[in-house]
Scaffold this motif. Sequence first.
Motif, PDB file in Angstrom:
ATOM      1  N   ASP A  66       0.790  -1.574  -0.360  1.00 26.42           N
ATOM      2  CA  ASP A  66       0.055  -0.130  -0.337  1.00 26.42           C
ATOM      3  C   ASP A  66       1.044   1.827  -0.147  1.00 26.42           C
ATOM      4  N   MET A  67       1.736   1.260   1.116  1.00 27.39           N
ATOM      5  CA  MET A  67       2.814   2.646   0.904  1.00 27.39           C
ATOM      6  C   MET A  67       3.343   2.498  -0.456  1.00 27.39           C
ATOM      7  N   VAL A  68       4.003   1.517  -0.770  1.00 27.34           N
ATOM      8  CA  VAL A  68       4.911   1.673  -2.802  1.00 27.34           C
ATOM      9  C   VAL A  68       3.700   1.995  -3.194  1.00 27.34           C
ATOM     10  N   GLU A  69       3.157   1.276  -3.316  1.00 26.53           N
ATOM     11  CA  GLU A  69       1.820   1.652  -4.552  1.00 26.53           C
ATOM     12  C   GLU A  69       1.545   3.533  -3.988  1.00 26.53           C
ATOM     13  N   ARG A  70       1.280   4.025  -3.265  1.00 27.41           N
ATOM     14  CA  ARG A  70       0.812   5.381  -3.099  1.00 27.41           C
ATOM     15  C   ARG A  70       2.179   6.302  -2.998  1.00 27.41           C
ATOM     16  N   ASN A  71       3.032   5.613  -3.186  1.00 23.49           N
ATOM     17  CA  ASN A  71       4.223   6.607  -3.057  1.00 23.49           C
ATOM     18  C   ASN A  71       4.838   6.717  -4.482  1.00 23.49           C
ATOM     19  N   ALA A  72       3.923   5.578  -5.752  1.00 30.75           N
ATOM     20  CA  ALA A  72       4.671   5.191  -7.226  1.00 30.75           C
ATOM     21  C   ALA A  72       3.578   6.421  -8.107  1.00 30.75           C
ATOM     22  N   LEU A  73       2.776   6.997  -6.986  1.00 27.79           N
ATOM     23  CA  LEU A  73       1.695   7.655  -7.931  1.00 27.79           C
ATOM     24  C   LEU A  73       2.207   8.576  -8.223  1.00 27.79           C
ATOM     25  N   GLY A 119      14.209   5.839   4.960  1.00 31.76           N
ATOM     26  CA  GLY A 119      15.201   5.367   4.054  1.00 31.76           C
ATOM     27  C   GLY A 119      14.926   4.552   2.179  1.00 31.76           C
ATOM     28  N   GLY A 120      13.966   4.388   2.446  1.00 34.84           N
ATOM     29  CA  GLY A 120      13.056   3.708   1.128  1.00 34.84           C
ATOM     30  C   GLY A 120      12.263   5.584   0.546  1.00 34.84           C
ATOM     31  N   TYR A 121      11.667   6.391   1.004  1.00 31.24           N
ATOM     32  CA  TYR A 121      11.032   7.156   0.598  1.00 31.24           C
ATOM     33  C   TYR A 121      12.001   8.264   0.283  1.00 31.24           C
ATOM     34  N   LEU A 122      13.517   8.070   1.090  1.00 29.79           N
ATOM     35  CA  LEU A 122      14.909   8.693   0.351  1.00 29.79           C
ATOM     36  C   LEU A 122      15.078   8.679  -1.156  1.00 29.79           C
ATOM     37  N   THR A 166      14.825  10.193  -4.259  1.00 26.64           N
ATOM     38  CA  THR A 166      16.065  10.426  -5.091  1.00 26.64           C
ATOM     39  C   THR A 166      15.954  10.168  -7.129  1.00 26.64           C
ATOM     40  N   THR A 167      15.856   9.010  -6.845  1.00 28.92           N
ATOM     41  CA  THR A 167      15.946   8.022  -7.627  1.00 28.92           C
ATOM     42  C   THR A 167      14.486   8.321  -9.020  1.00 28.92           C
ATOM     43  N   ARG A 168      13.442   8.448  -8.377  1.00 30.83           N
ATOM     44  CA  ARG A 168      12.354   8.158  -9.091  1.00 30.83           C
ATOM     45  C   ARG A 168      11.965   7.138  -9.465  1.00 30.83           C
ATOM     46  N   ASP A 169      12.836   5.700  -8.689  1.00 26.41           N
ATOM     47  CA  ASP A 169      12.164   4.783  -8.524  1.00 26.41           C
ATOM     48  C   ASP A 169      11.541   4.131  -7.566  1.00 26.41           C
ATOM     49  N   VAL A 170      10.592   3.375  -7.246  1.00 27.02           N
ATOM     50  CA  VAL A 170       9.892   3.001  -5.593  1.00 27.02           C
ATOM     51  C   VAL A 170      10.443   1.610  -5.982  1.00 27.02           C
ATOM     52  N   LYS A 171      11.053   1.249  -6.747  1.00 31.76           N
ATOM     53  CA  LYS A 171      10.716  -0.634  -6.475  1.00 31.76           C
ATOM     54  C   LYS A 171      12.989  -0.637  -5.578  1.00 31.76           C
ATOM     55  N   LEU A 172      13.354   1.058  -5.702  1.00 34.80           N
ATOM     56  CA  LEU A 172      14.551   1.055  -4.282  1.00 34.80           C
ATOM     57  C   LEU A 172      13.648   0.765  -3.156  1.00 34.80           C
ATOM     58  N   MET A 173      12.239   1.710  -3.161  1.00 36.96           N
ATOM     59  CA  MET A 173      11.574   1.059  -1.583  1.00 36.96           C
ATOM     60  C   MET A 173      11.076   0.514  -1.440  1.00 36.96           C
TER      61      MET A 173
END
Length: 214
Positions: free
Chosen positions: A101-108, A178-181, A185-192
């Motif tokens: 849920d967090m990753v998907e929200r951040n991916a928006l 750390g994942g949010y950061l 930085t990378t605009r890649d939520v896979k790292l989160m």
Amino acid sequence: MSNSGDGASARRLTPRGAATKARIIEAANQLMFEQGVASTTLADVRTASGTSKSQLYQHFADKDALVSAVIEFRAEALLAQQRRRLDKVNSLRGLELWRDDMVERNALRDGAYGCPLGSMANEIADHDQAGRELIATHFDEWLQMLINAIDRLRTLGVLRADADPQTLAIGLLAAVQGGYLLAKTTRDVKLMRVAVDIAIARIRAFSAESSTQN
């Protein structure tokens, strides 16, 4: 940091006044997301909210008071969402669904802007003691939700008795931040996702099921 008003003055707000105050906070929140706290001026907020100087100062004595209101606004939304998910965690799969849920929200937004609270902490913690302390209280609340979820897994027998909910929760929250950061930085939520997965794997190491298989 100044207060925006006491309880009595808040109760005296008319519906129109309450709507104006909410509009100011929402405009300030959006601007601070997009351009940061330091770069957001009260003039910017007045323009974005369509309010006059007198209307803004009727509700907020200064920028510090408005920043405080934005912190509370973000915390209320973020922690309500976290509570809805974490209060339902009764399995390791539940933690994975919380992560999803967090990753998907951040991916928006492709990871842009980072954590609603963490991003503000990065900006103000070193020069705004009151703001830092306010954010810290909300991080404490978030941490306690994680502690409760992990303790619940231990009580239900999903995790072994030697699992330390506080230590594991601190690691999990650190991984989230750390994942949010990294995503910002990378605009890649896979790292989160990877960062949070590592923390969940640490929790999974205390699985009662895995211990019976060894």
